[in-house]
Design a protein around this motif. Structure first.
Motif, mmCIF file in Angstrom:
data_model
loop_
_atom_site.group_PDB
_atom_site.id
_atom_site.type_symbol
_atom_site.label_atom_id
_atom_site.label_comp_id
_atom_site.label_asym_id
_atom_site.label_seq_id
_atom_site.Cartn_x
_atom_site.Cartn_y
_atom_site.Cartn_z
ATOM 1 N N PHE A 1 -1.189 -4.965 -9.062
ATOM 2 C CA PHE A 1 -1.123 -4.654 -7.620
ATOM 3 C C PHE A 1 0.002 -5.466 -6.973
ATOM 4 C CE2 PHE A 1 -3.046 -5.952 -3.415
ATOM 5 C CZ PHE A 1 -3.009 -4.716 -2.787
ATOM 6 N N TYR B 1 -14.026 -9.077 -7.964
ATOM 7 C CA TYR B 1 -13.751 -8.848 -6.532
ATOM 8 C C TYR B 1 -15.072 -8.582 -5.806
ATOM 9 C CZ TYR B 1 -10.955 -7.694 -2.426
ATOM 10 O OH TYR B 1 -10.397 -7.689 -1.171
ATOM 11 N N TYR C 1 0.791 -1.227 0.000
ATOM 12 C CA TYR C 1 0.000 0.000 0.000
ATOM 13 C C TYR C 1 0.828 1.286 0.000
ATOM 14 C CZ TYR C 1 -3.369 -3.591 0.860
ATOM 15 O OH TYR C 1 -4.112 -4.736 0.741
ATOM 16 N N GLU D 1 1.200 -12.798 -0.347
ATOM 17 C CA GLU D 1 -0.013 -12.505 0.430
ATOM 18 C C GLU D 1 -0.817 -13.762 0.737
ATOM 19 O OE1 GLU D 1 -3.422 -9.085 0.282
ATOM 20 O OE2 GLU D 1 -3.367 -10.382 -1.476
ATOM 21 N N GLY E 1 -14.038 -5.076 5.429
ATOM 22 C CA GLY E 1 -13.268 -5.411 4.229
ATOM 23 C C GLY E 1 -12.508 -6.717 4.286
ATOM 24 N N SER E 2 -12.798 -7.562 5.290
ATOM 25 C CA SER E 2 -12.066 -8.819 5.457
ATOM 26 C C SER E 2 -10.574 -8.562 5.678
ATOM 27 C CB SER E 2 -12.264 -9.751 4.250
ATOM 28 O OG SER E 2 -11.977 -11.085 4.619
ATOM 29 N N ASN E 3 -10.262 -7.425 6.290
ATOM 30 C CA ASN E 3 -8.853 -7.135 6.606
ATOM 31 C C ASN E 3 -8.267 -8.167 7.559
ATOM 32 O OD1 ASN E 3 -8.272 -4.860 5.041
ATOM 33 N ND2 ASN E 3 -9.331 -3.518 6.466
ATOM 34 N N ASN F 1 -6.095 -11.031 6.151
ATOM 35 C CA ASN F 1 -4.679 -10.922 5.773
ATOM 36 C C ASN F 1 -3.731 -11.276 6.929
ATOM 37 O OD1 ASN F 1 -5.706 -8.230 3.747
ATOM 38 N ND2 ASN F 1 -4.920 -10.140 2.938
ATOM 39 N N ILE G 1 -9.172 -2.455 -7.651
ATOM 40 C CA ILE G 1 -9.551 -3.858 -7.396
ATOM 41 C C ILE G 1 -10.970 -3.909 -6.830
ATOM 42 C CG2 ILE G 1 -9.126 -5.810 -5.813
ATOM 43 C CD1 ILE G 1 -6.132 -5.351 -6.197
ATOM 44 N N SER H 1 -4.859 -14.467 1.995
ATOM 45 C CA SER H 1 -6.169 -13.908 2.356
ATOM 46 C C SER H 1 -7.024 -15.083 2.835
ATOM 47 C CB SER H 1 -6.847 -13.254 1.149
ATOM 48 O OG SER H 1 -6.039 -12.228 0.620
ATOM 49 N N PHE I 1 -5.495 -0.784 -5.358
ATOM 50 C CA PHE I 1 -6.466 -1.484 -4.519
ATOM 51 C C PHE I 1 -7.870 -0.862 -4.665
ATOM 52 C CE2 PHE I 1 -8.494 -2.401 -0.320
ATOM 53 C CZ PHE I 1 -8.789 -3.724 -0.620
ATOM 54 N N TYR J 1 -8.981 -13.008 -7.065
ATOM 55 C CA TYR J 1 -7.580 -12.635 -6.888
ATOM 56 C C TYR J 1 -6.766 -12.835 -8.163
ATOM 57 C CZ TYR J 1 -8.858 -12.164 -2.057
ATOM 58 O OH TYR J 1 -9.462 -11.743 -0.902
HETATM 59 C C1 AVI Z 1 -7.102 -5.672 1.930
HETATM 60 N N1 AVI Z 1 -7.374 -7.095 1.781
HETATM 61 C C2 AVI Z 1 -8.532 -7.509 2.592
HETATM 62 C C3 AVI Z 1 -7.467 -7.547 0.377
HETATM 63 C C4 AVI Z 1 -7.779 -9.058 0.325
HETATM 64 O O1 AVI Z 1 -8.793 -9.403 -0.253
HETATM 65 O O2 AVI Z 1 -7.014 -9.826 0.899
HETATM 66 C C5 AVI Z 1 -6.207 -7.247 -0.399
HETATM 67 C C6 AVI Z 1 -6.206 -7.829 -1.781
HETATM 68 N N2 AVI Z 1 -5.270 -8.575 -2.322
HETATM 69 C C7 AVI Z 1 -5.580 -8.895 -3.556
HETATM 70 N N3 AVI Z 1 -6.755 -8.384 -3.825
HETATM 71 C C8 AVI Z 1 -7.158 -7.697 -2.745
#
Ligand code: AVI
Length: 328
Positions: free
Chosen positions: A223, A59, A42, A289, A168-170, A173, A53, A291, A50, A213
């Motif tokens: 991203f 998404y 970020y 990452e 946002g389902s943070n 992560n 996205i 999620s 983002f 994703y």
């Molecule tokens: C911020 N977070 C919740 C997003 C997720 O869905 O994990 C970040 C993201 N990574 C790829 N797309 C979105």
């Protein structure tokens, strides 16, 4: 901007001067398998990607949470109880795109409350303050540039009741142990009348998750790859970004959506700020990452483990996303 609006910067100077990117690169690219932390997605460009996205057809997370908040905001606010003055705290507020639905409703109901967006980006908060001063000119706002818990601790000096949002389902992560730890830490800061609204992406058709994703327009790929551009810029590295590709796979057993950057060829990358060279084998991966997706049963168990009770669960029609209202 009204006199009831303030921006409080709680980021210590060292923290804002050094994001920790260098250390993450040093440790993460020195390991096998290689990894980098998704925290570093970020920067200004990454935040902008983002935002894009969140508008993608694949998404679904943002759209579903938006629809839950839009259609059920009255019920959510009623379940919290808005008669007494309170603080609406938004952890990781960003542009508060979804939170504005709640603000709109609260302002329309002439509720006595202060909005407290918490975010690690002071620039993002400044933009938000300007936007809010146009949309809701008389809304009192205390914006906190802070890490989540520093912000929450700072708020302890106000005795007001709190509705804390973590949308946002943070939470997804965080790895599951850290997610549990986060909930337990948060629980310790809650007073009996406070409530916590958690937005969480639920387990569902694995293919639907994977596509979210790995969108057709390639925005998620950009991203992910932006992390390498950032390292080039901030750490004087020479990644040839088009020699890497985005790869996303979903593990439906662990509920883990994993994203990687894959080296398309054997290559060496020099990182000037670290005076280090990192070698890549053909098709070697950098994990960037996770999620995590949870079932409602898992959420209940995590909540219970740290003494949080479920007050209410708000979901969309397809039960793909949930906003769970928790109480201490
Ligand atoms: C911020 N977070 C919740 C997003 C997720 O869905 O994990 C970040 C993201 N990574 C790829 N797309 C979105």
């Amino acid at each position: 901007i009204t006199s009831d609006t303030q921006l409080v910067n709680l980021l210590s100077e060292e923290v804002s001067a050094d994001s920790g990117l260098g250390q993450d690169v040093f440790q993460g690219l020195g390991k096998t398998p290689k990894k980098l932390s998704s925290r570093f997605f970020y920067d200004a460009k990454g935040s902008q990607l983002f935002q894009q996205i969140m508008k993608l057809p694949e998404y679904y997370l943002t759209k579903l949470e938006f629809s839950i908040l839009k259609e059920q905001r009255k019920e959510i606010l009623y379940a919290f109880g808005t008669q007494e003055p309170f603080q609406l705290v938004d952890l990781g507020a960003g542009d508060a795109y979804k939170t504005k639905l709640l603000l709109q409703e609260l302002v329309a109901q002439k509720t006595d409350f202060t909005f407290v967006p918490v975010d690690i980006s002071p620039e993002q908060l400044k933009e938000l303050l300007e936007d809010l001063s146009l949309r809701f000119p008389s809304l009192p706002v205390t914006a906190l540039a802070a890490e989540y818990f520093t912000g929450l601790q700072w708020l302890q000096k106000h005795s007001a009741r709190k509705l804390i949002l973590f949308l946002g389902s943070n939470l997804g992560n965080f790895n599951p142990d850290d997610a549990q730890e986060f909930l337990c830490q948060l629980r310790k800061l809650l007073q009996p009348q406070d409530r916590f609204l958690l937005g969480i992406d639920l387990r569902k058709d694995p293919e639907k998750i994977r596509q979210a994703y790995d969108d057709a327009a390639g925005v998620t790929a950009a991203f992910n790859l932006n992390l390498l551009h950032r390292i080039n810029k901030e750490l004087q590295a020479n990644f040839e970004v088009d020699q890497f590709q985005h790869f996303a796979e979903y593990d439906p057993v662990g509920g883990t959506m994993r994203s990687y950057l894959v080296s398309k060829q054997a290559q060496e990358v020099y990182v000037g700020a670290l005076d280090q060279t990192f070698s890549f084998e053909p098709w070697e991966t950098i994990h960037t990452e996770n999620s995590y997706k949870y079932s409602l049963r898992q959420i209940k168990e995590m909540a219970l483990t740290c003494g949080l009770a479920i007050d209410d669960i708000f979901t969309d029609h397809s039960h793909c996303f949930a906003n769970v209202l928790l109480r201490p």
